[in-house]
Design a protein around this motif. Structure first.
Motif, PDB file in Angstrom:
ATOM      1  N   ILE A 193      -8.605   1.972   1.057  1.00 22.84           N
ATOM      2  CA  ILE A 193      -7.886   1.007   0.222  1.00 22.84           C
ATOM      3  C   ILE A 193      -8.754   0.617  -0.965  1.00 22.84           C
ATOM      4  N   TYR A 194      -8.164   0.697  -2.150  1.00 21.92           N
ATOM      5  CA  TYR A 194      -8.845   0.330  -3.383  1.00 21.92           C
ATOM      6  C   TYR A 194      -7.955  -0.670  -4.117  1.00 21.92           C
ATOM      7  N   ARG A 195      -8.376  -1.943  -4.103  1.00 20.38           N
ATOM      8  CA  ARG A 195      -7.538  -2.994  -4.676  1.00 20.38           C
ATOM      9  C   ARG A 195      -8.158  -3.552  -5.950  1.00 20.38           C
ATOM     10  N   PHE A 196      -7.314  -3.758  -6.950  1.00 18.15           N
ATOM     11  CA  PHE A 196      -7.723  -4.322  -8.221  1.00 18.15           C
ATOM     12  C   PHE A 196      -6.709  -5.422  -8.574  1.00 18.15           C
ATOM     13  N   ASP A 197      -7.027  -6.661  -8.221  1.00 17.09           N
ATOM     14  CA  ASP A 197      -6.100  -7.785  -8.375  1.00 17.09           C
ATOM     15  C   ASP A 197      -4.784  -7.473  -7.661  1.00 17.09           C
ATOM     16  N   ASP A 198      -3.698  -7.351  -8.400  1.00 17.54           N
ATOM     17  CA  ASP A 198      -2.389  -7.141  -7.782  1.00 17.54           C
ATOM     18  C   ASP A 198      -1.935  -5.690  -7.827  1.00 17.54           C
ATOM     19  N   GLU A 199      -2.876  -4.776  -8.037  1.00 16.85           N
ATOM     20  CA  GLU A 199      -2.572  -3.352  -7.946  1.00 16.85           C
ATOM     21  C   GLU A 199      -3.504  -2.725  -6.918  1.00 16.85           C
ATOM     22  N   MET A 200      -3.064  -1.617  -6.364  1.00 14.94           N
ATOM     23  CA  MET A 200      -3.809  -1.023  -5.260  1.00 14.94           C
ATOM     24  C   MET A 200      -3.535   0.480  -5.203  1.00 14.94           C
ATOM     25  N   LEU A 201      -4.577   1.230  -4.888  1.00 12.92           N
ATOM     26  CA  LEU A 201      -4.434   2.647  -4.582  1.00 12.92           C
ATOM     27  C   LEU A 201      -4.770   2.837  -3.110  1.00 12.92           C
ATOM     28  N   VAL A 202      -3.841   3.381  -2.362  1.00 10.57           N
ATOM     29  CA  VAL A 202      -4.011   3.592  -0.925  1.00 10.57           C
ATOM     30  C   VAL A 202      -4.084   5.078  -0.657  1.00 10.57           C
ATOM     31  N   ASN A 203      -5.257   5.534  -0.238  1.00  8.59           N
ATOM     32  CA  ASN A 203      -5.471   6.950   0.093  1.00  8.59           C
ATOM     33  C   ASN A 203      -5.200   7.139   1.588  1.00  8.59           C
ATOM     34  N   MET A 204      -4.061   7.727   1.897  1.00  5.32           N
ATOM     35  CA  MET A 204      -3.698   7.943   3.291  1.00  5.32           C
ATOM     36  C   MET A 204      -4.568   9.031   3.899  1.00  5.32           C
ATOM     37  N   HIS A 205      -4.945   8.879   5.172  1.00  4.90           N
ATOM     38  CA  HIS A 205      -5.757   9.878   5.850  1.00  4.90           C
ATOM     39  C   HIS A 205      -4.868  10.766   6.714  1.00  4.90           C
ATOM     40  N   VAL A 206      -5.126  12.052   6.646  1.00  7.59           N
ATOM     41  CA  VAL A 206      -4.349  13.041   7.391  1.00  7.59           C
ATOM     42  C   VAL A 206      -5.314  13.859   8.241  1.00  7.59           C
ATOM     43  N   LEU A 207      -5.026  13.983   9.517  1.00  8.26           N
ATOM     44  CA  LEU A 207      -5.919  14.682  10.433  1.00  8.26           C
ATOM     45  C   LEU A 207      -6.225  16.093   9.939  1.00  8.26           C
ATOM     46  N   GLY A 208      -7.517  16.384   9.822  1.00  8.36           N
ATOM     47  CA  GLY A 208      -7.936  17.716   9.432  1.00  8.36           C
ATOM     48  C   GLY A 208      -8.043  17.945   7.937  1.00  8.36           C
ATOM     49  N   PHE A 209      -7.617  16.953   7.127  1.00  7.14           N
ATOM     50  CA  PHE A 209      -7.665  17.097   5.675  1.00  7.14           C
ATOM     51  C   PHE A 209      -8.679  16.119   5.093  1.00  7.14           C
ATOM     52  N   PRO A 210      -9.574  16.568   4.237  1.00  4.78           N
ATOM     53  CA  PRO A 210     -10.467  15.632   3.537  1.00  4.78           C
ATOM     54  C   PRO A 210      -9.650  14.700   2.654  1.00  4.78           C
ATOM     55  N   ALA A 211     -10.176  13.504   2.407  1.00  2.00           N
ATOM     56  CA  ALA A 211      -9.448  12.490   1.640  1.00  2.00           C
ATOM     57  C   ALA A 211      -8.965  12.984   0.274  1.00  2.00           C
ATOM     58  N   PRO A 212      -9.727  13.826  -0.460  1.00  2.00           N
ATOM     59  CA  PRO A 212      -9.224  14.273  -1.774  1.00  2.00           C
ATOM     60  C   PRO A 212      -7.928  15.065  -1.688  1.00  2.00           C
ATOM     61  N   HIS A 213      -7.622  15.608  -0.506  1.00  2.00           N
ATOM     62  CA  HIS A 213      -6.416  16.424  -0.338  1.00  2.00           C
ATOM     63  C   HIS A 213      -5.291  15.666   0.361  1.00  2.00           C
ATOM     64  N   ALA A 214      -5.460  14.364   0.547  1.00  2.00           N
ATOM     65  CA  ALA A 214      -4.437  13.541   1.205  1.00  2.00           C
ATOM     66  C   ALA A 214      -3.725  12.676   0.162  1.00  2.00           C
ATOM     67  N   PRO A 215      -2.495  12.254   0.457  1.00  2.00           N
ATOM     68  CA  PRO A 215      -1.700  11.513  -0.528  1.00  2.00           C
ATOM     69  C   PRO A 215      -2.271  10.137  -0.876  1.00  2.00           C
ATOM     70  N   VAL A 216      -1.888   9.659  -2.056  1.00  2.00           N
ATOM     71  CA  VAL A 216      -2.281   8.329  -2.543  1.00  2.00           C
ATOM     72  C   VAL A 216      -1.045   7.606  -3.053  1.00  2.00           C
ATOM     73  N   MET A 217      -0.892   6.343  -2.636  1.00  2.00           N
ATOM     74  CA  MET A 217       0.159   5.479  -3.160  1.00  2.00           C
ATOM     75  C   MET A 217      -0.439   4.506  -4.173  1.00  2.00           C
ATOM     76  N   HIS A 218       0.193   4.395  -5.314  1.00  2.00           N
ATOM     77  CA  HIS A 218      -0.171   3.371  -6.291  1.00  2.00           C
ATOM     78  C   HIS A 218       0.837   2.229  -6.133  1.00  2.00           C
ATOM     79  N   LEU A 219       0.339   1.068  -5.707  1.00  5.11           N
ATOM     80  CA  LEU A 219       1.193  -0.087  -5.441  1.00  5.11           C
ATOM     81  C   LEU A 219       0.911  -1.213  -6.418  1.00  5.11           C
ATOM     82  N   ARG A 220       1.968  -1.959  -6.725  1.00  2.00           N
ATOM     83  CA  ARG A 220       1.814  -3.193  -7.492  1.00  2.00           C
ATOM     84  C   ARG A 220       2.538  -4.306  -6.745  1.00  2.00           C
ATOM     85  N   ARG A 221       1.846  -5.380  -6.510  1.00  3.06           N
ATOM     86  CA  ARG A 221       2.368  -6.463  -5.684  1.00  3.06           C
ATOM     87  C   ARG A 221       3.559  -7.152  -6.335  1.00  3.06           C
ATOM     88  N   LEU A 222       4.607  -7.381  -5.532  1.00  3.65           N
ATOM     89  CA  LEU A 222       5.767  -8.162  -5.945  1.00  3.65           C
ATOM     90  C   LEU A 222       5.943  -9.326  -4.987  1.00  3.65           C
TER      91      LEU A 222
END
Length: 245
Positions: A193-222
């Motif tokens: 989890i990488y949070r910057f005030d009300d925005e966040m990048l969430v790097n999901m972990h997938v078994l067997g895959f290094p983090a650079p190859h796993a999905p990321v969600m860019h979220l903004r708080r509502l």
């Protein structure tokens, strides 16, 4: 029962019930009743107060936002889905860091890529902290079993612990900087989890895959959404169990 969350949020932002009443155009006694009698404001007032105190409606009034509405709002909190972390533009990381005015939170095992893609990152974080931004970096404990298990699952035994020790050397330069906490955790991570005030990048972990190859969600708080707050709460739980380096 009083609404202690609302009271605390108002005080934490250096305000009074009367000040909030003045900002949203209601009688001060009305705000007092919202606090002392836990009465629920009209939606327009909930929106306004949540924006003023920078908290979600679902946190301040848990019963006021239905699960269906929270789910719809949560979908709107998703700005972008990247199929892998390596696809996230470097400019986005830097822009989120530069714009942060209150907090920068990092929860990872190592997150070494941050300092590798920006050699000046440590200096930037130091200056952000001196400007009043709270910086919290939660890194994995390289001596704990969860770290080696992650490396084995990715087919690179010993590598994750080495990355953590390496990134600790970078962040050691922040030691003694007011507003910066570099901490250690032994949590089994399901997401970084990488949070910057009300925005966040969430790097999901997938078994067997290094983090650079796993999905990321860019979220903004509502206000009223529950997706951003789910990951914010997860960060806070790991923070509570972490130790200061």
């Amino acid at each position: 029962m009083p609404n202690d969350r609302l009271r605390d949020a108002i005080l934490r932002n250096g305000m009074t019930p009367a000040g909030v009443a003045d900002k949203i155009g209601v009688d001060p006694k009305t705000v007092e009743r919202w606090i002392t009698q836990d009465r629920t404001p009209y939606p327009r007032h909930r929106h306004a107060i949540a924006a003023i105190v920078r908290e979600s409606e679902s946190y301040l009034w848990p019963q006021a936002v239905t699960p269906e509405k929270a789910s719809r709002l949560g979908q709107s909190e998703l700005i972008q889905l990247y199929s892998r972390r390596s696809s996230v533009p470097y400019d986005l990381w830097r822009r989120l860091i530069d714009r942060a005015q209150e907090r920068i939170d990092v929860l990872a095992y190592a997150g070494l890529f941050l300092v590798e893609q920006d050699p000046k990152l440590v200096d930037v974080l130091r200056q952000k902290a001196l400007d009043g931004v709270q910086v919290k970096l939660l890194l994995g404990d390289p001596d704990k079993p969860a770290i080696e298990r992650k490396s084995v699952e990715e087919g690179t035994p010993g590598v994750m612990a080495a990355k953590i020790r390496q990134v600790r050397q970078y962040y050691a330069r922040l030691k003694g900087t007011p507003g910066v906490e570099v901490r250690s955790h032994e949590t089994t991570l399901y997401n970084s989890i990488y949070r910057f005030d009300d925005e966040m990048l969430v790097n999901m972990h997938v078994l067997g895959f290094p983090a650079p190859h796993a999905p990321v969600m860019h979220l903004r708080r509502l206000s009223g959404g529950d997706l951003f707050s789910t990951y914010a709460d997860s960060f806070d739980r790991v923070l509570a169990a972490s130790t200061l380096l």
